[in-house]
Design a protein around this motif. Sequence first.
Motif, mmCIF file in Angstrom:
data_model
loop_
_atom_site.group_PDB
_atom_site.id
_atom_site.type_symbol
_atom_site.label_atom_id
_atom_site.label_comp_id
_atom_site.label_asym_id
_atom_site.label_seq_id
_atom_site.Cartn_x
_atom_site.Cartn_y
_atom_site.Cartn_z
ATOM 1 N N VAL A 113 12.909 11.729 -3.589
ATOM 2 C CA VAL A 113 13.122 12.493 -2.771
ATOM 3 C C VAL A 113 11.885 12.747 -2.355
ATOM 4 O O VAL A 113 11.194 12.706 -1.198
ATOM 5 N N ASN A 114 10.913 12.157 -3.106
ATOM 6 C CA ASN A 114 9.078 12.221 -2.629
ATOM 7 C C ASN A 114 9.214 11.245 -2.345
ATOM 8 O O ASN A 114 8.306 11.182 -0.772
ATOM 9 N N GLY A 115 9.576 10.063 -2.737
ATOM 10 C CA GLY A 115 9.130 8.913 -1.711
ATOM 11 C C GLY A 115 9.639 8.705 -0.285
ATOM 12 O O GLY A 115 8.893 8.367 0.811
ATOM 13 N N ALA A 171 0.967 -1.657 -0.186
ATOM 14 C CA ALA A 171 -0.624 -0.435 -0.291
ATOM 15 C C ALA A 171 0.741 1.134 0.384
ATOM 16 O O ALA A 171 0.406 1.995 -1.131
ATOM 17 N N GLY A 172 2.073 1.251 0.852
ATOM 18 C CA GLY A 172 2.913 2.540 1.078
ATOM 19 C C GLY A 172 3.299 2.454 -0.395
ATOM 20 O O GLY A 172 4.163 3.366 -1.159
ATOM 21 N N ALA A 173 3.571 1.378 -1.130
ATOM 22 C CA ALA A 173 5.017 1.854 -2.615
ATOM 23 C C ALA A 173 3.465 2.949 -3.264
ATOM 24 O O ALA A 173 4.523 3.042 -4.521
ATOM 25 N N GLY A 174 2.686 2.366 -3.231
ATOM 26 C CA GLY A 174 2.133 2.904 -4.840
ATOM 27 C C GLY A 174 2.170 4.467 -4.558
ATOM 28 O O GLY A 174 1.901 4.950 -5.884
ATOM 29 N N SER A 175 2.323 5.206 -3.515
ATOM 30 C CA SER A 175 2.124 6.590 -3.961
ATOM 31 C C SER A 175 2.999 7.089 -4.538
ATOM 32 O O SER A 175 2.856 7.846 -5.449
ATOM 33 N N PRO A 176 4.717 6.742 -4.677
ATOM 34 C CA PRO A 176 5.379 7.621 -5.439
ATOM 35 C C PRO A 176 5.359 6.712 -6.986
ATOM 36 O O PRO A 176 5.794 6.996 -8.303
ATOM 37 N N LEU A 177 5.188 5.685 -7.068
ATOM 38 C CA LEU A 177 4.597 4.548 -8.166
ATOM 39 C C LEU A 177 3.239 5.380 -9.087
ATOM 40 O O LEU A 177 3.349 5.851 -9.902
ATOM 41 N N PHE A 178 1.880 5.733 -8.551
ATOM 42 C CA PHE A 178 0.797 6.600 -9.223
ATOM 43 C C PHE A 178 1.308 8.394 -9.765
ATOM 44 O O PHE A 178 1.118 7.661 -10.977
ATOM 45 N N VAL A 179 2.516 8.785 -9.307
ATOM 46 C CA VAL A 179 3.233 9.721 -9.956
ATOM 47 C C VAL A 179 3.346 9.459 -10.742
ATOM 48 O O VAL A 179 3.450 9.893 -12.392
ATOM 49 N N ALA A 238 6.690 3.071 0.307
ATOM 50 C CA ALA A 238 7.224 4.472 0.192
ATOM 51 C C ALA A 238 8.662 4.895 -0.303
ATOM 52 O O ALA A 238 8.788 5.215 -1.186
ATOM 53 N N LEU A 239 9.029 4.455 0.947
ATOM 54 C CA LEU A 239 11.088 5.155 0.685
ATOM 55 C C LEU A 239 10.865 4.291 -0.471
ATOM 56 O O LEU A 239 12.183 4.682 -1.309
#
Length: 390
Positions: free
Chosen positions: A236-238, A12-20, A137-138
């Motif tokens: 940086v976003n991650g 779930a955390g990995a989604g944020s940088p990948l979605f961008v 996310a990281l």
Amino acid sequence: MVAASVAVAFGAGAGSPLFVLYQRQWGFSDWELTAAFTVYAVTLLATLLVAGSASDHIGRRPVLVVAMLLLLVTSGLFLAADGIGWIIAARAVQGMATGAATSTFTAAIIELASPRRLPLMTVLTSAAPVGGLALGALFAGLAVEFTDHPTEVVFLGLTLVLLYGIVSVLTVPETADRRPGALASLRPQINVVRSARGWFWSLAPLVAAGWMFSGLFLGLAPSFDSQVFGIHSGAVNGVIVALQPMAAAVAGIAFGRMPATVATRAGAMLLLAGAVLAGAGVAASSLPLVIAGALTGGSGQGAAFGSSLRILGPTAGNAHRGGLFAAVYLIAYTAYGVPVLLAGLATDFVPLPTTVVAYGAAVALLAATAALSLARRAHRAGSPHLVQGG
């Protein structure tokens, strides 16, 4: 099993940088990006309502194995994806799996712990979801920045951890006896045993404040990183996305040595301060303020959520603990997903900084409400050390 529990949140955390990255590659709209985030929360909440107590009837291990098999399906959908429709489908399955697994892992790990290790394992179960979000996310941010195939790197790695998790679940003893009522338990319900209800409702606004604050960074940080601060680096976003859940995971462990009722009140005040700092930072275009808010509020979430589980865990026996923790996570993930959906819709009508400030104000209000409620409860009890958390 703790590693497998972390892996559930990692995806779930990995989604944020990948979605961008996906939005840049495939050119879908902001509302579709918001939908990909929100469908996860919706299916997760539906699963908690329908199947949150299932493991109290059929056992912890069957529920956990099915949940991790669904997460393997999720990885396959991400790997096959060539458009936003695939991602939304993957997130829907991921939400169902997470809803089934999260509260069940919490109950199983606590029940497997020896009396001497019970306080530590309770704290670790509270840190696992936010720790997994931070690591996801990281790791995804670094994969986006430094590899040519970030989706493959993230989800093939996650697949290996999930396979290990399935093996680990199958090798531990079952902690919940089978009992009648499995089908009846599938009726949508919040199943909080009577002995836990007083503390449950006192802690509900605190749990909501913490997870709503987490949603600010996991759901909206990729947008305000680029639009407010001009950050377009995946790494940086991650890092920025990961700061809040990482602080929560570390603080959850650190505050585990403090009496649980004291830690809840400390968590409420840290959340209040973090929400104010983050909102002010976005309004003033000050990245240092946002980072300070992420670390402060993240620490507050860790302190609050870990101590809440320490208080609630002993209030229910094995036959009802799965349902109790499902109710806790129902509040947590409602606060995590629904406000982000509303914020995403609001950005079509008002500027993003204004939306973030309003979001932060809502978190601050919940945290202040929780602080007052817990202070009154401690005053009525006559001692702030009524519950020692273990």
